[in-house]
Write a protein that holds these residues in place. Structure first.
Motif, PDB file in Angstrom:
ATOM      1  N   LEU A  87       0.831  -1.210   0.000  1.00 16.16           N
ATOM      2  CA  LEU A  87       0.000   0.000   0.000  1.00 16.16           C
ATOM      3  C   LEU A  87       0.863   1.256   0.000  1.00 16.16           C
ATOM      4  O   LEU A  87       0.559   2.236  -0.697  1.00 16.16           O
ATOM      5  CB  LEU A  87      -0.926   0.001   1.224  1.00 16.16           C
ATOM      6  N   LYS A  88       1.938   1.248   0.776  1.00 19.33           N
ATOM      7  CA  LYS A  88       2.842   2.403   0.798  1.00 19.33           C
ATOM      8  C   LYS A  88       3.472   2.627  -0.578  1.00 19.33           C
ATOM      9  O   LYS A  88       3.552   3.764  -1.071  1.00 19.33           O
ATOM     10  CB  LYS A  88       3.940   2.196   1.838  1.00 19.33           C
ATOM     11  N   GLY A 147       0.741   3.607  -3.226  1.00 19.91           N
ATOM     12  CA  GLY A 147       0.270   4.953  -2.932  1.00 19.91           C
ATOM     13  C   GLY A 147       1.296   5.987  -3.346  1.00 19.91           C
ATOM     14  O   GLY A 147       0.955   7.021  -3.940  1.00 19.91           O
ATOM     15  N   VAL A 160      -3.660   0.339  -5.264  1.00 21.35           N
ATOM     16  CA  VAL A 160      -4.100   0.610  -3.891  1.00 21.35           C
ATOM     17  C   VAL A 160      -5.401  -0.121  -3.596  1.00 21.35           C
ATOM     18  O   VAL A 160      -5.571  -0.719  -2.519  1.00 21.35           O
ATOM     19  CB  VAL A 160      -4.263   2.136  -3.666  1.00 21.35           C
ATOM     20  N   ALA A 201      -5.792  -2.944  -0.865  1.00 23.37           N
ATOM     21  CA  ALA A 201      -6.771  -2.622   0.177  1.00 23.37           C
ATOM     22  C   ALA A 201      -7.673  -3.823   0.435  1.00 23.37           C
ATOM     23  O   ALA A 201      -8.043  -4.113   1.579  1.00 23.37           O
ATOM     24  CB  ALA A 201      -7.597  -1.417  -0.230  1.00 23.37           C
ATOM     25  N   ILE A 250      -6.225   2.896   7.435  1.00 23.27           N
ATOM     26  CA  ILE A 250      -5.028   2.706   6.613  1.00 23.27           C
ATOM     27  C   ILE A 250      -5.386   2.849   5.136  1.00 23.27           C
ATOM     28  O   ILE A 250      -4.665   3.496   4.355  1.00 23.27           O
ATOM     29  CB  ILE A 250      -4.401   1.323   6.879  1.00 23.27           C
ATOM     30  N   ALA A 280      -4.004   5.535   2.478  1.00 24.43           N
ATOM     31  CA  ALA A 280      -3.326   5.111   1.247  1.00 24.43           C
ATOM     32  C   ALA A 280      -3.980   5.749   0.023  1.00 24.43           C
ATOM     33  O   ALA A 280      -3.288   6.136  -0.938  1.00 24.43           O
ATOM     34  CB  ALA A 280      -3.360   3.589   1.139  1.00 24.43           C
ATOM     35  N   GLN A 281      -5.289   5.846   0.033  1.00 28.41           N
ATOM     36  CA  GLN A 281      -5.997   6.496  -1.080  1.00 28.41           C
ATOM     37  C   GLN A 281      -5.579   7.960  -1.203  1.00 28.41           C
ATOM     38  O   GLN A 281      -5.398   8.476  -2.307  1.00 28.41           O
ATOM     39  CB  GLN A 281      -7.506   6.376  -0.870  1.00 28.41           C
ATOM     40  N   LYS A 309       2.276  10.876   3.011  1.00 25.64           N
ATOM     41  CA  LYS A 309       3.096   9.678   3.239  1.00 25.64           C
ATOM     42  C   LYS A 309       3.312   9.451   4.728  1.00 25.64           C
ATOM     43  O   LYS A 309       3.202   8.324   5.231  1.00 25.64           O
ATOM     44  CB  LYS A 309       4.438   9.838   2.530  1.00 25.64           C
ATOM     45  N   LEU A 356       0.180   7.992   6.332  1.00 26.00           N
ATOM     46  CA  LEU A 356       0.038   6.553   6.086  1.00 26.00           C
ATOM     47  C   LEU A 356       0.998   5.762   6.965  1.00 26.00           C
ATOM     48  O   LEU A 356       0.639   4.711   7.518  1.00 26.00           O
ATOM     49  CB  LEU A 356       0.278   6.248   4.611  1.00 26.00           C
ATOM     50  N   CYS A 387      -0.006   2.753   9.597  1.00 25.98           N
ATOM     51  CA  CYS A 387       0.585   1.419   9.408  1.00 25.98           C
ATOM     52  C   CYS A 387       1.347   0.975  10.652  1.00 25.98           C
ATOM     53  O   CYS A 387       1.279  -0.193  11.055  1.00 25.98           O
ATOM     54  CB  CYS A 387       1.521   1.432   8.200  1.00 25.98           C
TER      55      CYS A 387
END
Length: 733
Positions: free
Chosen positions: A406-407, A410, A418, A422, A466, A470-471, A483, A486, A490
């Motif tokens: 996801l990181k 994203g 993503v 997800a 989360i 990420a979105q 960033k 997120l 996380c």
């Protein structure tokens, strides 16, 4: 069997004592009064005994007098308690005086008999005075406890008001100002509620308080980054959703704390835990074994009904898509065996009743043993399934692959990827939520049930947060703030997985009869001492944040003073993580080694400061050298302390306490020195300083990554204050 001190005087104040501090305060008084009352069966006493009794009576009276003086001072400072407290203090003083008079040998009314004197001729008066004294002293203590509750309520109200202000802010400048106040209020609230948690007698309330405080701590960090993201991207819907969820959860946790502290529920509701299989089996087994004492106390259908309720709850295991066929069949067979044994017991029970038996028959006794054994086997199988599932999940998700994906996706702005990851995280969340529910069924104690429920709720809430974070990053892939946000969510997820591993060990310990040794402080003693260390750790954490903020203000990040300051901050932060049971320092030995390395780094900084001072004018030089000498003394003190061997838990705790306090003092001095030295460097640079000064790095525009703190093992940020200070850089953008 020996009776308790309170039962000796048949004491009942009608007041519920809810905290250990009140209870512990009463114990010496109850003990002394018990000493006096226990002499009622020995009316004739030697002169030596009389004098001893008189001393006890006088000691009680003097202690009560001092105690009442404190109570009266509290009454003066708190108008709402003045009348009640004044009356309780008056009664306590009067009862104390009565006890002193009744134990005064000089007031004995009975003439000497065979060289001895009879004291306590007014036994009724002594018992009455004792009851009045204990009742009034308890009332004073309970009233004083209300002051503590009032402090917590006041602190919470401040937090709520500031929380509402934070939710409405529209500029970074306003947010920085209000969040600074909010951070200080949360620290105060954490201290007050932490003390209250440790003081509570009710273990369930302690567990609920711990859960609520954990939510507040994590959400405070989330609130910071979520709000920053929303302010930077005000038109982003996913950022708004992310932020709103954090504010909602914080308010809910604050209400939970208030319910625990005030013993109040909305609309008069009562907090009831969902009935677990463990509790159901325990109650069922209790009723089964109770048949030995009374054959006619329960209707027959009560036992079968209880068992069916337990069997129905096993559907959480058998209906799960993640339960293997083998385990499902094993659970169903054990349920059927428990039914058969219970039916045989009921048959034997009915036969015994038909014979008008007064106690369990031999056949019935055998059925009781078989039934208890079968439900134990069922509980053991369920425990094996739940714990095995949890252990497998923790191993499977140890690499945190969905979070990494996801990181990455994203950061690349790949919304499609993503969405895919997800869904993977959503599946993981459902597995963890269900596993926490199964662990709750087999936890073995109500406090652990509460912790399981907290873990379940945490995974359920953080998972979607989360995804929304990420979105937001995918929509704004170049945003360092998005960033960072997120990362925080996380890391909260990863932290909860670590907590789940600890919970799993504690559940195993309870099942195996070890009652769950707490591992958060592996070499530290009692919980109250742990709380003290935790407070020191929190203060150390805030100081490292201040230091990081000062370090970032230096233009020359390669300056020796800066590098050594960063190193000290990093080591101090590791020590803070130890106080939370996190990070790389696992034992007190690790902590002491880290403290020793920190002291050596501090002495290296002293050397750099001395070199730095040789280039300064007299006034500047005096300031720097004065603080340098103070720093050197503190580093040497820390070094000597950690090198001194100790034995025993109490001595170890004192050494830990001393090490963290000395570290805190060192960091405080460095925080003072950093801006002083930076100001000197800036001033010399602007005037064209000699070549002995390091060349200044060229000025560049401040970018979003200025907002990123050093990597940590906490929640991805060093602390609230660090980010608060960094927010000011955005105001110029």
């Amino acid at each position: 069997m020996a009776s308790s001190p309170c039962s000796s005087v048949n004491f009942d104040s009608g007041l519920e004592i809810k905290t250990r501090s009140v209870e512990q305060t009463l114990i010496p008084l109850v003990s002394q009064i018990t000493t006096l009352i226990n002499h009622k069966d020995k009316p004739k006493k030697s002169e030596r005994t009389q004098q001893a009794i008189q001393r006890v009576g006088q000691a009680v009276s003097v202690a009560v007098g001092r105690f009442v003086a404190v109570g009266e001072a509290i009454a003066v400072e708190n108008e709402e308690l003045k009348e009640e407290m004044g009356m309780a203090c008056f009664e306590a003083r009067r009862a104390g005086d009565a006890i002193a008079q009744l134990t005064d040998v000089g007031t004995a009314v009975t003439p000497p008999v065979d060289g001895r004197t009879t004291v306590f001729s007014d036994r009724t008066g002594m018992v009455k005075a004792a009851r009045m004294l204990l009742s009034s002293v308890t009332k004073v203590l309970v009233l004083a406890d209300r002051i503590v509750i009032k402090q917590i309520i006041t602190s919470r109200n401040k937090v709520l008001v500031t929380l509402e202000q934070l939710e409405r802010v529209s500029t970074f400048q306003e947010f920085v100002q209000i969040f600074s106040q909010f951070g200080n209020q949360m620290v105060e609230f954490a201290h007050l509620t932490g003390d209250r948690q440790n003081d509570l007698k009710d273990e369930n309330k302690k567990a609920r308080m711990a859960a609520a405080r954990a939510v507040l701590e994590k959400c405070t960090m989330m609130l910071l980054t979520a709000s920053k993201t929303c302010l930077r991207h005000p038109d982003c819907e996913s950022a708004r959703i992310n932020k709103d969820a954090v504010f909602h959860r914080m308010r809910f946790a604050l209400e939970q704390v208030m319910e625990i502290v005030t013993d109040a529920r909305p609309c008069g509701e009562t907090k009831v835990l969902p009935l677990s299989i463990y509790t159901g089996i325990k109650d069922f087994k209790s009723n089964v074994e109770g048949l030995r004492e009374g054959l006619y106390l329960l209707p027959h259908q009560a036992l079968s009904g209880q068992l069916e309720a337990v069997v129905e709850r096993t559907e959480d295991f058998t209906d799960s898509a993640y339960t293997s066929h083998e385990h499902r069949e094993g659970i169903l067979q054990l349920c059927q065996l428990a039914r058969q044994d219970t039916d045989q017991l009921i048959t034997a029970w009915m036969e015994a009743q038909s014979l008008n038996a007064k106690e369990a028959t031999e056949e019935m006794e055998l059925s009781i043993l078989k039934t208890c054994q079968s439900v134990y086997e069922l509980r053991r199988e369920l425990h094996k399934v739940a714990v095995g599932r949890a252990a497998d999940l923790l191993k499977l998700h140890a690499e945190h692959l969905p979070l990494r994906a996801l990181k990455a996706s994203g950061g690349e702005g790949n919304l499609e990827a993503v969405a895919e990851y997800a869904r993977t995280l959503g599946e993981q969340k459902e597995q963890l939520v269900e596993t926490c529910r199964l662990l709750c069924h087999v936890s073995g104690t109500e406090p652990l049930e509460i912790t399981c429920i907290h873990a379940e709720e945490t995974f359920h809430v953080i998972g979607p947060q989360i995804i929304s974070a990420a979105q937001t990053l995918a929509l704004h892939p170049s945003s360092k703030i998005a960033k960072e946000n997120l990362d925080v969510f996380c890391e909260a997820w990863e932290s909860q997985l670590c907590d789940m591993a600890v919970l799993l060990r504690e559940i195993n310990d309870v099942f195996e009869g070890r009652r769950g040794d707490k591992r958060a402080y592996m070499s530290l003693p009692r919980p109250g001492e742990q709380s003290t260390i935790a407070k020191l750790g929190l203060e150390l954490r805030l100081l490292t944040s201040d230091m990081d903020t000062e370090v970032e203000k230096w233009e020359d990040q390669e300056h020796d003073i800066v590098r050594q300051g960063q190193s000290l901050s990093s080591m101090a932060y590791s020590m803070y993580l130890f106080t939370r049971g996190e990070g790389l320092l696992k034992t007190t030995t690790d902590l002491f080694h880290q403290a020793e390395v920190l002291s050596e780094e501090g002495l290296q900084l002293c050397s750099s400061l001395h070199t730095f001072s040789t280039q300064l004018m007299d006034e500047q030089k005096v300031v720097v050298l004065s603080e340098m000498e103070k720093l050197m003394g503190l580093c040497q003190q820390l070094q000597m302390g950690v090198r001194t061997p100790v034995q025993g838990k109490t001595a170890t705790f004192q050494k830990v306490d001393s090490s963290i306090q000395n570290t805190r003092a060192i960091i405080t001095v460095v925080i003072y020195l950093l801006p002083v030295c930076n100001k000197i460097v800036r001033k010399r640079s602007s005037l064209g300083s000699p070549q002995s000064w390091r060349d200044r790095q060229s000025s560049t525009a401040v970018k979003d990554d200025v907002l990123n703190g050093k990597n940590s093992n906490g929640f991805g940020v060093k602390s609230l204050e660090q980010h608060m200070a960094n927010l000011t850089f955005l105001e110029s953008k």
